[in-house]
Design a protein around this motif. Structure first.
Motif, PDB file in Angstrom:
ATOM      1  N   SER A  15       0.832  -1.217   0.000  1.00 32.31           N
ATOM      2  CA  SER A  15       0.000   0.000   0.000  1.00 32.31           C
ATOM      3  C   SER A  15       0.859   1.255   0.000  1.00 32.31           C
ATOM      4  N   ARG A  16       1.895   1.272   0.809  1.00 35.73           N
ATOM      5  CA  ARG A  16       2.776   2.441   0.883  1.00 35.73           C
ATOM      6  C   ARG A  16       3.452   2.687  -0.465  1.00 35.73           C
ATOM      7  N   THR A  18       2.465   1.658  -3.419  1.00 40.70           N
ATOM      8  CA  THR A  18       1.461   2.043  -4.414  1.00 40.70           C
ATOM      9  C   THR A  18       1.127   3.526  -4.272  1.00 40.70           C
ATOM     10  N   GLY A  19       0.992   4.000  -3.043  1.00 43.20           N
ATOM     11  CA  GLY A  19       0.739   5.423  -2.816  1.00 43.20           C
ATOM     12  C   GLY A  19       1.871   6.297  -3.328  1.00 43.20           C
ATOM     13  N   TYR A  22       1.757   6.300  -7.071  1.00 40.12           N
ATOM     14  CA  TYR A  22       0.611   7.069  -7.553  1.00 40.12           C
ATOM     15  C   TYR A  22       0.982   8.545  -7.687  1.00 40.12           C
ATOM     16  N   TRP A  28      -3.788   5.836 -10.362  1.00 34.15           N
ATOM     17  CA  TRP A  28      -3.829   4.800  -9.312  1.00 34.15           C
ATOM     18  C   TRP A  28      -3.676   3.397  -9.898  1.00 34.15           C
ATOM     19  N   GLN A  32      -0.646   0.693  -9.117  1.00 35.39           N
ATOM     20  CA  GLN A  32      -0.852  -0.672  -8.632  1.00 35.39           C
ATOM     21  C   GLN A  32      -0.188  -1.687  -9.568  1.00 35.39           C
ATOM     22  N   GLN A  36       2.915  -4.089  -8.464  1.00 33.18           N
ATOM     23  CA  GLN A  36       2.688  -5.534  -8.511  1.00 33.18           C
ATOM     24  C   GLN A  36       3.726  -6.214  -9.401  1.00 33.18           C
TER      25      GLN A  36
END
Length: 170
Positions: A15-16, A18-19, A22, A28, A32, A36
């Motif tokens: 999550s961190r 990906t943020g 972004y 977004w 992701q 990934q």
């Protein structure tokens, strides 16, 4: 790094990362996807990672390079296919007006300045760590940070949120 340690690392950092991506990409779904893909590539190298080996930096750098490569391929494809068809760029609606202003301002910066600002201020990396991740010298990173801050401040000075709640802090 064992498979269980890698799973824990993935759960703690996806999550961190990906943020962070972004903010760099402005999209977004793209963030992701590249994070990934970077984790998929890291799976084969997991035995070389250990806590002192900075696997998160490796993932972030790989994801940033993947995003840059995708952008180049997309731009090249749009240039070839879009000579007859002009399309408006795809934008993602952020949750707040303040967020939109910041993301838009960051998009206006050159990629090197944007990456330096995000890695230093959002990822809390030192100037030396940013230099190591981007392959630039420490003095180049300092210059990119100074120029990026100046350019970002100028862009943000011209834009102000319309709501009273969304006071933008630079």
């Amino acid at each position: 790094m064992t498979p269980q340690e890698f799973d824990a690392f993935y759960a703690a950092s996806f999550s961190r990362l990906t943020g962070q991506l972004y903010v760099i990409t402005g999209n977004w779904s793209e963030a992701q996807d590249v994070v990934q893909e970077a984790f998929i590539r890291a799976w084969g190298r997991r035995r070389t990672f250990d806590p002192g080996n900075a696997p998160e930096a490796w993932i972030r750098t790989t994801a940033r390079r993947l995003a840059h490569s995708r952008w180049r391929r997309l731009a090249r494809g749009l240039l070839l296919a879009g000579r007859h068809h002009r399309q408006e760029p795809f934008t993602v609606e952020p949750p707040t007006e303040e967020h939109l202003i910041l993301v838009t301002a960051l998009r206006d910066l050159p990629e090197a300045q944007r990456s330096a600002l995000v890695l230093h201020h959002m990822c809390d990396l030192s100037v030396e760590q940013v230099a190591a991740e981007t392959g630039a010298s420490v003095s180049a990173v300092k210059s990119r940070l100074a120029r990026g801050r100046t350019a970002l401040a100028a862009i943000l000075a011209d834009q102000a949120p319309t709501s009273e709640e969304g006071k933008l802090r630079v």
